[in-house]
Scaffold this motif. Sequence first.
Motif, PDB file in Angstrom:
ATOM      1  N   UNK A 209     -10.352  -5.184 -14.381  1.00 58.78           N
ATOM      2  CA  UNK A 209     -10.869  -4.978 -13.018  1.00 58.78           C
ATOM      3  C   UNK A 209     -11.066  -3.488 -12.713  1.00 58.78           C
ATOM      4  N   UNK A 210     -11.837  -3.210 -11.678  1.00 59.55           N
ATOM      5  CA  UNK A 210     -11.988  -1.838 -11.199  1.00 59.55           C
ATOM      6  C   UNK A 210     -10.677  -1.429 -10.526  1.00 59.55           C
ATOM      7  N   UNK A 211     -10.059  -0.367 -11.050  1.00 59.98           N
ATOM      8  CA  UNK A 211      -8.755   0.030 -10.528  1.00 59.98           C
ATOM      9  C   UNK A 211      -8.732   1.456  -9.998  1.00 59.98           C
ATOM     10  N   UNK A 212      -9.893   2.059  -9.824  1.00 61.73           N
ATOM     11  CA  UNK A 212      -9.926   3.397  -9.236  1.00 61.73           C
ATOM     12  C   UNK A 212     -10.877   3.402  -8.056  1.00 61.73           C
TER      13      UNK A 212
ATOM     14  N   UNK B 265       0.864  -1.176   0.000  1.00 60.37           N
ATOM     15  CA  UNK B 265       0.000   0.000   0.000  1.00 60.37           C
ATOM     16  C   UNK B 265       0.903   1.227   0.000  1.00 60.37           C
ATOM     17  N   UNK B 266       0.601   2.170  -0.905  1.00 60.73           N
ATOM     18  CA  UNK B 266       1.414   3.372  -1.044  1.00 60.73           C
ATOM     19  C   UNK B 266       0.619   4.612  -0.623  1.00 60.73           C
ATOM     20  N   UNK B 267       1.268   5.465   0.174  1.00 62.54           N
ATOM     21  CA  UNK B 267       0.685   6.739   0.586  1.00 62.54           C
ATOM     22  C   UNK B 267       1.738   7.829   0.393  1.00 62.54           C
ATOM     23  N   UNK B 268       1.294   9.085   0.392  1.00 57.44           N
ATOM     24  CA  UNK B 268       2.196  10.208   0.145  1.00 57.44           C
ATOM     25  C   UNK B 268       2.545  10.925   1.448  1.00 57.44           C
TER      26      UNK B 268
ATOM     27  N   UNK C 290      -4.458  11.534  -7.713  1.00 59.54           N
ATOM     28  CA  UNK C 290      -4.244  10.225  -7.100  1.00 59.54           C
ATOM     29  C   UNK C 290      -3.502  10.442  -5.785  1.00 59.54           C
ATOM     30  N   UNK C 291      -3.978   9.826  -4.709  1.00 65.23           N
ATOM     31  CA  UNK C 291      -3.360  10.047  -3.391  1.00 65.23           C
ATOM     32  C   UNK C 291      -2.900   8.751  -2.731  1.00 65.23           C
ATOM     33  N   UNK C 292      -2.971   7.652  -3.441  1.00 65.86           N
ATOM     34  CA  UNK C 292      -2.523   6.392  -2.866  1.00 65.86           C
ATOM     35  C   UNK C 292      -2.729   5.249  -3.838  1.00 65.86           C
ATOM     36  N   UNK C 293      -2.135   4.108  -3.517  1.00 63.15           N
ATOM     37  CA  UNK C 293      -2.296   2.914  -4.348  1.00 63.15           C
ATOM     38  C   UNK C 293      -2.205   1.678  -3.466  1.00 63.15           C
ATOM     39  N   UNK C 294      -2.877   0.628  -3.910  1.00 66.60           N
ATOM     40  CA  UNK C 294      -2.868  -0.635  -3.180  1.00 66.60           C
ATOM     41  C   UNK C 294      -2.622  -1.762  -4.186  1.00 66.60           C
TER      42      UNK C 294
ATOM     43  N   UNK D 293      -9.088  -0.761   4.145  1.00 67.70           N
ATOM     44  CA  UNK D 293     -10.123  -1.800   4.173  1.00 67.70           C
ATOM     45  C   UNK D 293     -10.638  -2.215   2.801  1.00 67.70           C
ATOM     46  N   UNK D 294     -10.292  -1.491   1.756  1.00 70.98           N
ATOM     47  CA  UNK D 294     -10.792  -1.828   0.423  1.00 70.98           C
ATOM     48  C   UNK D 294     -10.139  -3.102  -0.095  1.00 70.98           C
ATOM     49  N   UNK D 295     -10.968  -4.020  -0.585  1.00 71.43           N
ATOM     50  CA  UNK D 295     -10.475  -5.254  -1.193  1.00 71.43           C
ATOM     51  C   UNK D 295     -10.090  -4.981  -2.647  1.00 71.43           C
ATOM     52  N   UNK D 296      -8.909  -5.431  -3.029  1.00 65.90           N
ATOM     53  CA  UNK D 296      -8.373  -5.142  -4.352  1.00 65.90           C
ATOM     54  C   UNK D 296      -8.193  -6.437  -5.137  1.00 65.90           C
TER      55      UNK D 296
END
Length: 352
Positions: free
Chosen positions: A161-164, A90-93, A123-127, A108-111
Amino acid sequence: MVILKYVIMSAGQGTRWNYYNGITKQEAVIDNESLLQRIVRQIKERTSDQIVILSDNVNHFIQGCDLLKPFYSDYYRSKYAYELIDSEMTYLYGDTYYSDEVIEKIINTQVEDVMFFGNTASIVGAKVKDYQLFKEVISNYTGDGSLYHAFDNLSVNGNIPERFGYIGNEVYNINKPEDYENLYTITSELTANNNLISIGIIWNVGATWSDEILKQIAEIYSIDYSQKIVADDYYDFLKRIYRGDLSEETINRKYVSMINSGNSATVFQIKIPNPQFKIQTQKGSIACEQISSLKKQIRGIYKPLVNNNSYDNIIHMTDTPIEAAKTMKIISQYGVNLYSTQELQKKRRLNI
């Protein structure tokens, strides 16, 4: 057992920040903790997974985290710590102020494979779940801007897949000293005096009743200031206010209903004592209940007098400290300044 890593990207040069107050922007203090300390705390309160701070600045080290210097010269490999990608990530700034609600949503989001979190502004993060796919895309990507564009239409086994993940507008990126000072002022008021600063805008549609509306508000809350402004480009003004929160299609609809009402607006500031916050189920975001009630009351009075069906084109009011700080930044470009940076520093030294 699944191994998880949280990477806080904190290696930016911060040229617009320009080493303000002798520190990097990641070290800027809000509510008695730096931006980096806040993010680390938010993660640790919700998980015991490994936290890596990606930075070559030793001042960015925080107890209980690993400090990693960027290894690659390639932009994307460096930014996403390519050498660490061997598990779910998980990436955060590190220069971003996240609300607790946003952090919880990201955690908590399932990816399915890779998901980027943000709003209509950034964009403020990535998982990352499929880290092998993530490494492969980074290795081959030659585009500009956000890595999200490399994944936008990428299919896996014929499926896209849903990526946003939309996280709303409750994030605040600090680029310049003014960004920090706005947020500091507003959060300090809430922390020290339990008052929520709210910035209001009576749109051009409601200009006829602006004095009347302000009088009604003043019967309930003290108005710190009010000022009429004229925006040469009203569409641009509208777009700036709602940037990140509303889609361009929705902003266009609002503008069409306002287009014949002139270019003026009235901005004002009030303080809400003892604010109560509640999650709005429709938006999935937090809002001050007193502000929500006040907006509903005013819109209910004046909607029948407006010759269009747009319910919220009379008045706009900020619901949270983050939203207020963003709005203060925008209206300052139209000659409305609550405090200058120098005045803020003086107040801080005097503990006013």
